[in-house]
Design a protein around this motif. Structure first.
Motif, PDB file in Angstrom:
ATOM      1  N   PHE A   1      85.273  93.546  19.444  1.00 21.73           N
ATOM      2  CA  PHE A   1      84.172  94.460  19.737  1.00 21.73           C
ATOM      3  C   PHE A   1      83.326  93.909  20.883  1.00 21.73           C
ATOM      4  N   GLY A   2      83.112  92.597  20.896  1.00 17.97           N
ATOM      5  CA  GLY A   2      82.334  91.971  21.965  1.00 17.97           C
ATOM      6  C   GLY A   2      82.972  92.174  23.334  1.00 17.97           C
ATOM      7  N   GLU A   3      84.293  92.053  23.393  1.00 17.32           N
ATOM      8  CA  GLU A   3      85.000  92.276  24.652  1.00 17.32           C
ATOM      9  C   GLU A   3      84.848  93.722  25.110  1.00 17.32           C
ATOM     10  N   MET A   4      85.008  94.661  24.164  1.00 13.16           N
ATOM     11  CA  MET A   4      84.862  96.077  24.520  1.00 13.16           C
ATOM     12  C   MET A   4      83.440  96.368  24.973  1.00 13.16           C
ATOM     13  N   LEU A   5      82.466  95.750  24.314  1.00 14.90           N
ATOM     14  CA  LEU A   5      81.065  95.924  24.682  1.00 14.90           C
ATOM     15  C   LEU A   5      80.839  95.473  26.119  1.00 14.90           C
ATOM     16  N   GLU A   6      81.348  94.303  26.448  1.00 13.17           N
ATOM     17  CA  GLU A   6      81.226  93.766  27.806  1.00 13.17           C
ATOM     18  C   GLU A   6      81.883  94.698  28.824  1.00 13.17           C
ATOM     19  N   MET A   7      83.094  95.149  28.513  1.00 13.84           N
ATOM     20  CA  MET A   7      83.831  96.026  29.418  1.00 13.84           C
ATOM     21  C   MET A   7      83.063  97.325  29.665  1.00 13.84           C
ATOM     22  N   VAL A   8      82.605  97.964  28.598  1.00 14.38           N
ATOM     23  CA  VAL A   8      81.894  99.240  28.732  1.00 14.38           C
ATOM     24  C   VAL A   8      80.594  99.034  29.491  1.00 14.38           C
ATOM     25  N   ASP A   9      79.889  97.958  29.208  1.00 16.10           N
ATOM     26  CA  ASP A   9      78.626  97.691  29.898  1.00 16.10           C
ATOM     27  C   ASP A   9      78.835  97.594  31.403  1.00 16.10           C
ATOM     28  N   ILE A  10      79.812  96.822  31.822  1.00 14.86           N
ATOM     29  CA  ILE A  10      80.082  96.665  33.257  1.00 14.86           C
ATOM     30  C   ILE A  10      80.526  97.992  33.867  1.00 14.86           C
TER      31      ILE A  10
ATOM     32  N   LEU B   1      89.063 104.530  24.721  1.00  9.99           N
ATOM     33  CA  LEU B   1      87.706 104.598  24.183  1.00  9.99           C
ATOM     34  C   LEU B   1      87.054 105.942  24.488  1.00  9.99           C
ATOM     35  N   LYS B   2      87.187 106.375  25.706  1.00 11.28           N
ATOM     36  CA  LYS B   2      86.519 107.614  26.116  1.00 11.28           C
ATOM     37  C   LYS B   2      87.190 108.864  25.554  1.00 11.28           C
ATOM     38  N   LEU B   3      88.507 108.867  25.453  1.00 11.60           N
ATOM     39  CA  LEU B   3      89.221 110.084  25.073  1.00 11.60           C
ATOM     40  C   LEU B   3      89.580 110.170  23.593  1.00 11.60           C
ATOM     41  N   ARG B   4      89.882 109.040  22.966  1.00  9.03           N
ATOM     42  CA  ARG B   4      90.389 109.083  21.596  1.00  9.03           C
ATOM     43  C   ARG B   4      89.484 108.426  20.575  1.00  9.03           C
ATOM     44  N   GLU B   5      88.746 107.431  20.987  1.00  8.16           N
ATOM     45  CA  GLU B   5      87.957 106.645  20.030  1.00  8.16           C
ATOM     46  C   GLU B   5      86.470 106.918  20.229  1.00  8.16           C
ATOM     47  N   HIS B   6      86.106 108.181  20.041  1.00  7.01           N
ATOM     48  CA  HIS B   6      84.734 108.611  20.318  1.00  7.01           C
ATOM     49  C   HIS B   6      83.703 107.837  19.507  1.00  7.01           C
TER      50      HIS B   6
ATOM     51  N   TYR C   1      83.248 104.309  20.856  1.00  5.17           N
ATOM     52  CA  TYR C   1      82.557 104.391  22.144  1.00  5.17           C
ATOM     53  C   TYR C   1      81.063 104.649  21.933  1.00  5.17           C
ATOM     54  N   ARG C   2      80.729 105.555  21.007  1.00  3.69           N
ATOM     55  CA  ARG C   2      79.315 105.846  20.709  1.00  3.69           C
ATOM     56  C   ARG C   2      78.628 104.600  20.143  1.00  3.69           C
ATOM     57  N   LYS C   3      79.332 103.884  19.285  1.00  7.50           N
ATOM     58  CA  LYS C   3      78.767 102.668  18.696  1.00  7.50           C
ATOM     59  C   LYS C   3      78.462 101.634  19.789  1.00  7.50           C
TER      60      LYS C   3
END
Length: 76
Positions: A7-16, A57-62, A65-67
């Protein structure tokens, strides 16, 4: 073989990607994401793997992504 992203990696990726408006300026931003994930988490992810994860994340894991977006909003 690539491992699942934390989750931390995804958080970093989405933030950037959100800050840099990834959907408009793709190439340069992906290099930043790869370097940041390696520096902060010690993992090497391919650009293709990150592109796929971003798309998923954007298309399937709404909900995921919201979290992530809620966590990023709280941290600002």
């Amino acid at each position: 073989m690539a491992s699942n992203m934390s989750f931390g990696e995804m958080l970093e990726m989405v933030d950037i990607m959100k800050r840099a408006d990834y959907d408009v300026k793709k190439a340069k931003i992906m290099v930043k994401v790869v370097k940041s994930l390696h520096r902060n988490f010690g993992v090497r992810r391919s650009k293709d793997q990150l592109r796929k994860r971003w798309s998923d994340l954007k298309l399937r894991e709404h909900e995921q992504y919201r979290k992530i977006r809620r966590v990023l909003q709280k941290s600002k």
